[in-house]
Design a protein around this motif. Structure first.
Motif, PDB file in Angstrom:
ATOM      1  N   GLU A 133       1.965  11.324   6.982  1.00 43.42           N
ATOM      2  CA  GLU A 133       1.963   9.998   6.649  1.00 43.42           C
ATOM      3  C   GLU A 133       2.566   8.713   7.972  1.00 43.42           C
ATOM      4  O   GLU A 133       3.260   9.695   9.031  1.00 43.42           O
ATOM      5  CB  GLU A 133       3.312   9.914   5.565  1.00 43.42           C
ATOM      6  CG  GLU A 133       2.882  10.766   4.612  1.00 43.42           C
ATOM      7  CD  GLU A 133       3.888  10.863   4.027  1.00 43.42           C
ATOM      8  OE1 GLU A 133       3.033  11.130   2.476  1.00 43.42           O
ATOM      9  OE2 GLU A 133       5.073  10.853   3.928  1.00 43.42           O
ATOM     10  N   ASP A 160      -6.897   2.746   2.437  1.00 39.40           N
ATOM     11  CA  ASP A 160      -6.795   1.923   1.079  1.00 39.40           C
ATOM     12  C   ASP A 160      -6.348   0.101   2.301  1.00 39.40           C
ATOM     13  O   ASP A 160      -7.410  -0.576   2.488  1.00 39.40           O
ATOM     14  CB  ASP A 160      -5.940   2.228   0.677  1.00 39.40           C
ATOM     15  CG  ASP A 160      -6.499   2.846  -0.735  1.00 39.40           C
ATOM     16  OD1 ASP A 160      -7.930   2.736  -0.564  1.00 39.40           O
ATOM     17  OD2 ASP A 160      -6.148   2.928  -1.316  1.00 39.40           O
ATOM     18  N   TYR A 186       0.730  -1.514   0.040  1.00 43.71           N
ATOM     19  CA  TYR A 186      -0.047   0.210   0.131  1.00 43.71           C
ATOM     20  C   TYR A 186       1.040   1.271  -0.471  1.00 43.71           C
ATOM     21  O   TYR A 186       0.206   2.141  -0.276  1.00 43.71           O
ATOM     22  CB  TYR A 186      -0.678   0.163   1.133  1.00 43.71           C
ATOM     23  CG  TYR A 186      -2.084  -0.835   0.710  1.00 43.71           C
ATOM     24  CD1 TYR A 186      -3.657  -0.884   0.481  1.00 43.71           C
ATOM     25  CD2 TYR A 186      -1.863  -2.372   1.323  1.00 43.71           C
ATOM     26  CE1 TYR A 186      -4.852  -1.701   0.509  1.00 43.71           C
ATOM     27  CE2 TYR A 186      -2.966  -3.446   1.615  1.00 43.71           C
ATOM     28  CZ  TYR A 186      -4.128  -2.700   0.489  1.00 43.71           C
ATOM     29  OH  TYR A 186      -4.788  -3.980   0.755  1.00 43.71           O
ATOM     30  N   ALA A 187       1.730   1.063   0.320  1.00 44.98           N
ATOM     31  CA  ALA A 187       2.576   2.157   0.659  1.00 44.98           C
ATOM     32  C   ALA A 187       3.430   2.617  -0.738  1.00 44.98           C
ATOM     33  O   ALA A 187       3.461   1.959  -1.458  1.00 44.98           O
ATOM     34  CB  ALA A 187       4.372   2.370   1.680  1.00 44.98           C
ATOM     35  N   LYS A 221       7.970   5.999  -1.271  1.00 45.88           N
ATOM     36  CA  LYS A 221       7.328   4.436  -1.553  1.00 45.88           C
ATOM     37  C   LYS A 221       7.671   3.646   0.186  1.00 45.88           C
ATOM     38  O   LYS A 221       7.384   3.094  -0.053  1.00 45.88           O
ATOM     39  CB  LYS A 221       8.387   3.858  -2.250  1.00 45.88           C
ATOM     40  CG  LYS A 221       9.352   4.201  -2.534  1.00 45.88           C
ATOM     41  CD  LYS A 221      10.231   3.082  -3.137  1.00 45.88           C
ATOM     42  CE  LYS A 221      11.734   3.108  -3.073  1.00 45.88           C
ATOM     43  NZ  LYS A 221      12.538   2.208  -4.218  1.00 45.88           N
ATOM     44  N   LEU A 275       3.202   5.470   4.382  1.00 49.92           N
ATOM     45  CA  LEU A 275       1.457   5.629   3.889  1.00 49.92           C
ATOM     46  C   LEU A 275       1.120   6.904   4.503  1.00 49.92           C
ATOM     47  O   LEU A 275       1.665   7.353   4.754  1.00 49.92           O
ATOM     48  CB  LEU A 275       0.870   4.362   4.593  1.00 49.92           C
ATOM     49  CG  LEU A 275       1.504   3.211   4.551  1.00 49.92           C
ATOM     50  CD1 LEU A 275       0.626   2.109   6.442  1.00 49.92           C
ATOM     51  CD2 LEU A 275       0.234   2.112   3.902  1.00 49.92           C
ATOM     52  N   HIS A 304      -4.683   8.405   1.894  1.00 52.60           N
ATOM     53  CA  HIS A 304      -6.049   7.820   1.473  1.00 52.60           C
ATOM     54  C   HIS A 304      -4.736   6.430   1.333  1.00 52.60           C
ATOM     55  O   HIS A 304      -5.718   5.442   1.231  1.00 52.60           O
ATOM     56  CB  HIS A 304      -5.248   8.562   0.066  1.00 52.60           C
ATOM     57  CG  HIS A 304      -5.586   7.863  -1.166  1.00 52.60           C
ATOM     58  ND1 HIS A 304      -5.785   7.020  -2.417  1.00 52.60           N
ATOM     59  CD2 HIS A 304      -7.486   7.806  -1.407  1.00 52.60           C
ATOM     60  CE1 HIS A 304      -6.317   6.254  -2.885  1.00 52.60           C
ATOM     61  NE2 HIS A 304      -7.766   6.810  -2.096  1.00 52.60           N
ATOM     62  N   GLU A 305      -3.340   5.973   1.343  1.00 45.82           N
ATOM     63  CA  GLU A 305      -2.691   5.137   1.396  1.00 45.82           C
ATOM     64  C   GLU A 305      -3.373   4.111   2.807  1.00 45.82           C
ATOM     65  O   GLU A 305      -4.135   2.850   2.042  1.00 45.82           O
ATOM     66  CB  GLU A 305      -1.557   4.587   1.054  1.00 45.82           C
ATOM     67  CG  GLU A 305      -1.451   4.955  -0.200  1.00 45.82           C
ATOM     68  CD  GLU A 305       0.071   6.356   0.176  1.00 45.82           C
ATOM     69  OE1 GLU A 305       1.401   5.862  -1.253  1.00 45.82           O
ATOM     70  OE2 GLU A 305       1.251   5.551   0.778  1.00 45.82           O
ATOM     71  N   LYS A 316       2.101   4.589  -3.570  1.00 44.95           N
ATOM     72  CA  LYS A 316       1.859   4.842  -4.449  1.00 44.95           C
ATOM     73  C   LYS A 316       1.227   6.380  -4.558  1.00 44.95           C
ATOM     74  O   LYS A 316       1.255   6.973  -5.369  1.00 44.95           O
ATOM     75  CB  LYS A 316       0.314   4.244  -4.442  1.00 44.95           C
ATOM     76  CG  LYS A 316      -0.238   2.517  -4.360  1.00 44.95           C
ATOM     77  CD  LYS A 316      -1.637   1.908  -3.743  1.00 44.95           C
ATOM     78  CE  LYS A 316      -1.508   0.409  -3.695  1.00 44.95           C
ATOM     79  NZ  LYS A 316      -2.191   0.246  -3.192  1.00 44.95           N
ATOM     80  N   GLU A 317       1.490   7.112  -3.301  1.00 44.77           N
ATOM     81  CA  GLU A 317       1.249   8.181  -3.604  1.00 44.77           C
ATOM     82  C   GLU A 317       2.837   8.807  -2.776  1.00 44.77           C
ATOM     83  O   GLU A 317       2.615   8.300  -1.479  1.00 44.77           O
ATOM     84  CB  GLU A 317       0.070   8.997  -2.872  1.00 44.77           C
ATOM     85  CG  GLU A 317      -0.741   7.858  -3.457  1.00 44.77           C
ATOM     86  CD  GLU A 317      -2.108   9.559  -2.688  1.00 44.77           C
ATOM     87  OE1 GLU A 317      -1.973   9.482  -1.497  1.00 44.77           O
ATOM     88  OE2 GLU A 317      -3.576   8.882  -2.985  1.00 44.77           O
TER      89      GLU A 317
END
Length: 102
Positions: A70, A37, A20-21, A27, A30, A33-34, A23-24
Motif C-alpha cells: 500500500e 482509482d 481515495y484512501a 484509512k 492507498l 485498487h484505491e 475505502k478498503e
C-alpha cells in the motif's frame, strides 16, 4: 487570512489522498485498487496512451518503500513529486525549443 497558492496545493494534495484512501482497509493508506482509482481519476493524462494493464502494479511496486503493498501519504507525496519533476523537465525542454526557434 488567505492561504498562498502553495498552501492551497498542499491542502489539495492531502485532501485528494484522503478522498481515495481507506475505502478498503487502512484509512491512512492507498491500496492497489484505491491507487488505481486515484490515478485514473486524478492523473488521467498520465495514463493516456498506456495500454499496459500492469501500469498501476508497477507504480505501486516502485513507490512502496516499506513493501506493505500500500502507499502511505509519504509514498504518495513522493509519487506526486516525481510526476511534478518530470512535468517540469518537459516544460523546460519545451521553453528551450521555443527560445531556440526565435
Amino acid at each position: 487570512m488567505s492561504v498562498s497558492n502553495l498552501e492551497q496545493v498542499m491542502q489539495d494534495l492531502i485532501s485528494v489522498f484522503h478522498q481515495y484512501a481507506g475505502k478498503e482497509g487502512n484509512k491512512y493508506t492507498l491500496s492497489k485498487h484505491e491507487l488505481k482509482d486515484l490515478v485514473s481519476h486524478e492523473l488521467a493524462g498520465f495514463l493516456k496512451g498506456k495500454k499496459d494493464p500492469t501500469t498501476v502494479d508497477k507504480l505501486l511496486k516502485d513507490l512502496d518503500a516499506d513493501g506493505d503493498g500500500e502507499l502511505d501519504f509519504s509514498e504518495f507525496a513522493a509519487m506526486v513529486a516525481s510526476f511534478t519533476i518530470a512535468c517540469n523537465v518537459y516544460f523546460e525542454d519545451y521553453l528551450k525549443t521555443q527560445a531556440a526557434a526565435k
